[in-house]
Design a protein around this motif. Structure first.
Motif, PDB file in Angstrom:
ATOM      1  N   LEU A  13      -0.944  59.392 -20.183  1.00 16.69           N
ATOM      2  CA  LEU A  13      -1.182  59.552 -21.921  1.00 16.69           C
ATOM      3  C   LEU A  13      -0.225  58.226 -22.637  1.00 16.69           C
ATOM      4  O   LEU A  13       1.032  58.011 -22.148  1.00 16.69           O
ATOM      5  N   ARG A  14      -0.886  57.668 -23.558  1.00 15.89           N
ATOM      6  CA  ARG A  14      -0.195  56.631 -24.362  1.00 15.89           C
ATOM      7  C   ARG A  14      -0.182  57.247 -25.537  1.00 15.89           C
ATOM      8  O   ARG A  14      -0.835  58.009 -26.289  1.00 15.89           O
ATOM      9  N   VAL A  15       0.806  56.762 -26.439  1.00 16.99           N
ATOM     10  CA  VAL A  15       1.142  56.927 -27.864  1.00 16.99           C
ATOM     11  C   VAL A  15       0.968  55.768 -28.526  1.00 16.99           C
ATOM     12  O   VAL A  15       1.558  54.782 -28.261  1.00 16.99           O
ATOM     13  N   THR A  16       0.422  55.910 -29.783  1.00 18.39           N
ATOM     14  CA  THR A  16       0.270  54.909 -30.576  1.00 18.39           C
ATOM     15  C   THR A  16       0.575  55.571 -32.003  1.00 18.39           C
ATOM     16  O   THR A  16       0.708  56.693 -32.253  1.00 18.39           O
ATOM     17  N   THR A  17       0.327  54.728 -33.015  1.00 15.72           N
ATOM     18  CA  THR A  17       0.542  55.039 -34.573  1.00 15.72           C
ATOM     19  C   THR A  17      -0.663  54.575 -35.372  1.00 15.72           C
ATOM     20  O   THR A  17      -1.494  53.804 -35.313  1.00 15.72           O
ATOM     21  N   ARG A  18      -1.298  55.398 -36.058  1.00 15.62           N
ATOM     22  CA  ARG A  18      -2.259  55.419 -36.903  1.00 15.62           C
ATOM     23  C   ARG A  18      -2.016  56.089 -38.259  1.00 15.62           C
ATOM     24  O   ARG A  18      -1.090  56.785 -38.532  1.00 15.62           O
ATOM     25  N   LYS A  19      -3.137  56.141 -39.191  1.00 14.76           N
ATOM     26  CA  LYS A  19      -2.850  56.566 -40.654  1.00 14.76           C
ATOM     27  C   LYS A  19      -2.582  58.252 -40.429  1.00 14.76           C
ATOM     28  O   LYS A  19      -1.782  58.666 -41.036  1.00 14.76           O
ATOM     29  N   LEU A  20      -3.253  58.776 -39.271  1.00 16.50           N
ATOM     30  CA  LEU A  20      -3.065  60.308 -39.376  1.00 16.50           C
ATOM     31  C   LEU A  20      -3.055  60.605 -37.773  1.00 16.50           C
ATOM     32  O   LEU A  20      -3.321  59.894 -36.900  1.00 16.50           O
ATOM     33  N   TRP A  21      -2.244  61.842 -37.727  1.00 15.74           N
ATOM     34  CA  TRP A  21      -2.138  62.007 -36.267  1.00 15.74           C
ATOM     35  C   TRP A  21      -3.466  62.382 -35.488  1.00 15.74           C
ATOM     36  O   TRP A  21      -4.402  62.917 -36.367  1.00 15.74           O
ATOM     37  N   GLU A  22      -3.880  62.267 -34.182  1.00 14.17           N
ATOM     38  CA  GLU A  22      -5.344  62.483 -33.999  1.00 14.17           C
ATOM     39  C   GLU A  22      -5.271  62.345 -32.185  1.00 14.17           C
ATOM     40  O   GLU A  22      -4.302  61.692 -31.777  1.00 14.17           O
ATOM     41  N   PHE A  23      -6.224  62.528 -31.639  1.00 14.46           N
ATOM     42  CA  PHE A  23      -6.472  62.470 -30.336  1.00 14.46           C
ATOM     43  C   PHE A  23      -7.509  61.631 -30.144  1.00 14.46           C
ATOM     44  O   PHE A  23      -8.763  61.584 -30.657  1.00 14.46           O
ATOM     45  N   ARG A  24      -7.563  60.758 -28.998  1.00 16.38           N
ATOM     46  CA  ARG A  24      -8.517  59.915 -28.544  1.00 16.38           C
ATOM     47  C   ARG A  24      -8.494  59.860 -27.126  1.00 16.38           C
ATOM     48  O   ARG A  24      -8.089  58.920 -26.274  1.00 16.38           O
ATOM     49  N   PRO A  25      -9.262  60.836 -26.651  1.00 18.55           N
ATOM     50  CA  PRO A  25      -9.392  61.010 -25.191  1.00 18.55           C
ATOM     51  C   PRO A  25     -10.071  59.956 -24.332  1.00 18.55           C
ATOM     52  O   PRO A  25      -9.568  59.514 -23.254  1.00 18.55           O
ATOM     53  N   SER A  26     -11.051  59.120 -24.771  1.00 20.22           N
ATOM     54  CA  SER A  26     -11.676  58.105 -24.408  1.00 20.22           C
ATOM     55  C   SER A  26     -10.675  56.953 -23.912  1.00 20.22           C
ATOM     56  O   SER A  26     -11.043  56.260 -22.986  1.00 20.22           O
ATOM     57  N   GLU A  27      -9.755  56.906 -24.507  1.00 18.53           N
ATOM     58  CA  GLU A  27      -8.610  55.877 -24.648  1.00 18.53           C
ATOM     59  C   GLU A  27      -7.308  56.368 -23.876  1.00 18.53           C
ATOM     60  O   GLU A  27      -6.433  55.736 -23.586  1.00 18.53           O
ATOM     61  N   GLY A  28      -7.418  57.597 -23.552  1.00 29.63           N
ATOM     62  CA  GLY A  28      -6.128  58.364 -23.165  1.00 29.63           C
ATOM     63  C   GLY A  28      -4.879  58.414 -23.864  1.00 29.63           C
ATOM     64  O   GLY A  28      -3.733  58.136 -23.454  1.00 29.63           O
ATOM     65  N   ALA A  29      -5.218  58.269 -25.297  1.00 29.01           N
ATOM     66  CA  ALA A  29      -4.185  58.032 -26.046  1.00 29.01           C
ATOM     67  C   ALA A  29      -4.117  59.187 -27.258  1.00 29.01           C
ATOM     68  O   ALA A  29      -5.063  59.835 -27.689  1.00 29.01           O
ATOM     69  N   VAL A  30      -3.057  59.517 -27.877  1.00 30.72           N
ATOM     70  CA  VAL A  30      -2.822  60.223 -29.130  1.00 30.72           C
ATOM     71  C   VAL A  30      -1.870  59.195 -29.915  1.00 30.72           C
ATOM     72  O   VAL A  30      -1.307  58.610 -29.842  1.00 30.72           O
ATOM     73  N   SER A  31      -2.263  59.710 -31.358  1.00 34.56           N
ATOM     74  CA  SER A  31      -1.658  59.008 -32.267  1.00 34.56           C
ATOM     75  C   SER A  31      -0.800  59.562 -33.357  1.00 34.56           C
ATOM     76  O   SER A  31      -0.977  60.674 -33.583  1.00 34.56           O
ATOM     77  N   MET A  32       0.621  59.158 -33.465  1.00 34.98           N
ATOM     78  CA  MET A  32       1.479  59.590 -34.428  1.00 34.98           C
ATOM     79  C   MET A  32       1.034  59.205 -35.894  1.00 34.98           C
ATOM     80  O   MET A  32       0.396  58.152 -36.041  1.00 34.98           O
ATOM     81  N   SER A  33       1.442  59.853 -37.073  1.00 33.71           N
ATOM     82  CA  SER A  33       1.062  59.399 -38.149  1.00 33.71           C
ATOM     83  C   SER A  33       2.037  58.368 -39.048  1.00 33.71           C
ATOM     84  O   SER A  33       3.131  58.602 -38.833  1.00 33.71           O
ATOM     85  N   VAL A  34       1.555  57.323 -39.497  1.00 35.41           N
ATOM     86  CA  VAL A  34       2.673  56.246 -40.188  1.00 35.41           C
ATOM     87  C   VAL A  34       2.877  56.957 -41.563  1.00 35.41           C
ATOM     88  O   VAL A  34       3.561  56.219 -42.451  1.00 35.41           O
ATOM     89  N   PHE A  35       2.558  58.248 -41.755  1.00 40.86           N
ATOM     90  CA  PHE A  35       3.151  58.799 -42.946  1.00 40.86           C
ATOM     91  C   PHE A  35       4.596  59.085 -43.042  1.00 40.86           C
ATOM     92  O   PHE A  35       5.219  58.923 -43.876  1.00 40.86           O
ATOM     93  N   TRP A  36       5.164  58.974 -41.729  1.00 44.44           N
ATOM     94  CA  TRP A  36       6.692  59.057 -41.717  1.00 44.44           C
ATOM     95  C   TRP A  36       7.568  57.784 -41.757  1.00 44.44           C
ATOM     96  O   TRP A  36       8.391  57.624 -41.786  1.00 44.44           O
ATOM     97  N   ARG A  37       6.738  56.625 -42.139  1.00 42.96           N
ATOM     98  CA  ARG A  37       7.635  55.331 -42.163  1.00 42.96           C
ATOM     99  C   ARG A  37       7.982  55.327 -43.545  1.00 42.96           C
ATOM    100  O   ARG A  37       7.687  56.124 -44.417  1.00 42.96           O
ATOM    101  N   HIS A  38       8.935  54.268 -43.693  1.00 44.94           N
ATOM    102  CA  HIS A  38       9.688  54.022 -45.072  1.00 44.94           C
ATOM    103  C   HIS A  38      10.333  55.083 -45.504  1.00 44.94           C
ATOM    104  O   HIS A  38      10.372  55.323 -46.693  1.00 44.94           O
ATOM    105  N   ARG A  39      11.043  55.960 -44.348  1.00 49.10           N
ATOM    106  CA  ARG A  39      11.891  57.017 -44.850  1.00 49.10           C
ATOM    107  C   ARG A  39      13.176  56.825 -44.204  1.00 49.10           C
ATOM    108  O   ARG A  39      13.265  55.824 -43.337  1.00 49.10           O
ATOM    109  N   SER A  40      14.311  57.723 -44.459  1.00 49.18           N
ATOM    110  CA  SER A  40      15.599  57.464 -43.527  1.00 49.18           C
ATOM    111  C   SER A  40      15.192  57.404 -41.995  1.00 49.18           C
ATOM    112  O   SER A  40      14.090  58.124 -41.792  1.00 49.18           O
TER     113      SER A  40
END
Length: 618
Positions: free
Chosen positions: A36-63
């Motif tokens: 499994l790979r983890v990347t960042t995108r606008k929203l959290w999401e699943f991309r099975p064909s790439e073997g990846a899940v994405s965390m949301s950049v919503f959490w950036r620019h915070r403490s």
């Protein structure tokens, strides 16, 4: 090569590779999916064909704490919640409903499932509670602000999503009188036990929403990622009769969906073998293998005889081998699966002997001083005797046994090996941006080469780059040009060093793994890899994921016991932002030359520091 001083300042962001690595390891552990790979995108999401899940950049620019807990909540939600407990058949059945509000319907279902699975994850893993509490507090504030804005603009479908989130968290909010009446049915989600229950609740209120709302939602607050019907195609091969009477196993969970794509990818990697098994060699005659002898001779082989002709044939075979492309497959990181690479000796140009003589004359005092210092330290190490020890060799002076209350009659003499037990490799960034730094780079590489030759230390030097004009989705050609190899011993390759040139792109993570693969089995105790570059990784489809891939490559290499050091070459003073960026990639083992004139000096400092470590540890 992309510069980290980007024109638009708000784009001048880089992902925290160490944090992303930790999140990826956690996601793999929770999901039991080592691929499994983890990347960042606008929203959290699943991309099975790439073997990846994405965390949301919503959490950036915070403490820092909020950013880390927010990312953790995404990973917990996806890997411990949706991964095994989101029912895909129920989702597909829900998506087959005919509705004029498909975006609103899908987002409400995912919102409902996020609520259900968050509660389930916290119940199963109480240690995740802090992350979900922060998530609820920050996201509730976000939906509260969005509810006001969408209500003012008349975006009632979007406002309903905002209010639906807040209602599940016990907030007293209102959209319109008609829409507020639907929240009584919406709160049935408190007792939902499955995806089917959530889908049933959303389906109950959907007809009323269609009656009250004229338009679908405009904003996307929730997305699954890839469509539910994007499944890996069945694989049928000629000569294999599939039993059509057996129904195909239905994929029920996200875990099974990812596994099916992962198996598909592994099978694709063996395409050449499958072709050979199913079709045979395309160069054979139509009659099959029995007719093979009828074809013309296309190549010659080299036997094992010890005649005089063999040496020439072996050299020719080695040259042919260098020209053949090699596929990376999954050996050098998932970001480099499409790479094919070539290894060759750099073609020497006409040697400027006057320039070479001038550089070596200028560098001679540095080389002599370093050699003299190393030899002195080695002699001191050999002659140094430690006395008054509790263990070691017994001293001839035994009087302290009688006179001292706690005698220490032992001593130890250190005798290092005559040759330094170390091996060095040097990777040189061959991207186009190096074109104005070639002379300084050649001088530094020449110094590196001359010092290690004089000390008799085995070393390799290679230039690496990617062909930007030939790179595409299916293939990215990379090249390694050898300036010096281990097998060359102490041979002088100044001619090759003065012939190095700049090319196009640089895929740093791949180059580091490739070099590490060569030296990880070396017998030397101390193994060092130096990387000369003048910017961040830049190649085809290798932007943010290239930064992450490079950081991962450095971490993996150091776990092998290979110390990776980086020298950043710049024509101007290094900014704090640039220094922080390279510390993120290489830790505290990245140094910079603030001017081109300092490049050779910094190279000498790196060599001196590493050689001191080798002698001290001997």
């Amino acid at each position: 090569m992309t510069s980290i001083n980007r024109f638009i300042q708000f784009n001048n962001e880089t992902v925290d590779t160490r944090l992303l690595n930790r999140m990826e390891q956690l996601a793999r552990a929770l999901s039991y999916a080592p691929y499994l790979r983890v990347t960042t995108r606008k929203l959290w999401e699943f991309r099975p064909s790439e073997g990846a899940v994405s965390m949301s950049v919503f959490w950036r620019h915070r403490s820092k704490e909020a950013e880390q807990l927010g990312y953790l909540s995404d990973i917990y939600l996806m890997s411990a919640g949706f991964w095994r407990h989101f029912h895909l058949p129920a989702w597909r059945d829900f998506q087959s409903l005919h509705t004029s509000l498909p975006e609103l319907a899908n987002q409400l279902l995912l919102l409902a499932e996020e609520f259900r699975l968050s509660e389930q994850v916290v119940a199963e893993r109480p240690g995740t509670q802090m992350a979900f509490q922060l998530r609820e507090r920050i996201v509730s504030g976000f939906h509260g602000d969005q509810l006001k804005q969408n209500s003012q603009k008349g975006f009632w479908a979007d406002a309903f999503i905002n209010a639906a989130y807040l209602k599940l968290r016990g907030k007293d909010v209102s959209v319109t009188e008609d829409l507020d009446g639907l929240f009584l049915m919406w709160t049935e989600l408190y007792s939902a036990q499955s995806t089917a229950d959530s889908a049933h609740t959303v389906a109950k209120i959907l007809p009323r929403l269609e009656y009250l709302l004229e338009t679908d939602s405009l904003h996307t607050y929730y997305t699954f990622g890839e469509a539910a019907d994007k499944m890996p195609p069945p694989r049928y091969h000629e000569g294999i009769e599939a039993d059509q009477s057996e129904p195909e196993d239905e994929i029920d969970t996200i875990e099974e969906w990812f596994q099916s794509w992962h198996r598909e990818t592994q099978l694709d990697d063996a395409a050449a073998l499958e072709y050979e098994l199913e079709r045979g060699d395309s160069k054979l005659a139509d009659g099959g293998r029995e007719d093979e002898g009828a074809g013309e001779v296309e190549q010659t082989g080299t036997g094992n005889s010890k005649g005089e002709h063999r040496e020439g044939n072996d050299a020719e075979e080695r040259r042919k081998e260098d020209r053949r492309p090699k596929k990376a497959y999954g050996r050098f990181g998932s970001a480099n699966d499409g790479v094919v690479y070539y290894e060759s000796r750099i073609e020497p140009l006409a040697l400027d002997r006057q320039q070479l003589l001038q550089w070596r004359t200028e560098q001679a005092p540095y080389v002599r001083a370093l050699l003299k210092e190393m030899q002195k330290r080695m002699r001191q190490r050999e002659e140094s005797v430690r006395t008054n020890l509790h263990a070691g060799r017994l001293s001839k002076k035994l009087l302290p046994l009688v006179t001292d209350e706690r005698p220490k009659p032992f001593y130890r003499k250190t005798a290092p090996s005559k040759q330094l037990d170390a091996v060095f490799t040097l990777l040189i960034d061959g991207s186009a941006s190096m074109v104005d730094k070639l002379d300084e780079t050649k001088q530094a590489v020449l110094l590196f080469h001359d010092v290690l030759r004089a000390l008799g230390v085995p070393h390799e030097i290679a230039l690496f780059y990617e062909d930007a004009y030939e790179a595409g989705d299916n293939m990215q050609p990379n090249y390694f040009e050898w300036l010096h190899k281990f097998s060359d011993g102490t041979a002088d390759h100044a001619e090759q060093i003065l012939s190095l040139d700049a090319h196009e792109d640089n895929r740093d993570g791949f180059a580091i793994r490739w070099m590490a693969d060569r030296i990880r089995l070396r017998p030397e105790k101390h193994r060092f890899m130096l990387v000369f570059s003048d910017g961040e990784p830049s190649a085809y489809n290798y932007a943010d994921n290239g930064v992450v891939d490079t950081a991962q490559a450095v971490a993996e290499t150091e776990k092998m016991g290979i110390e990776v050091m980086h020298l950043f070459l710049s024509g101007e003073a290094t900014s704090e932002e640039q220094a922080a960026f390279y510390r993120m990639l290489y830790g505290n083992k990245s140094v910079s030359a603030d001017s081109l004139e300092q490049f050779v000096d910094q190279t000498m400092r790196l060599l001196k520091r590493t050689l001191h470590l080798v002698i001290q540890a001997s």
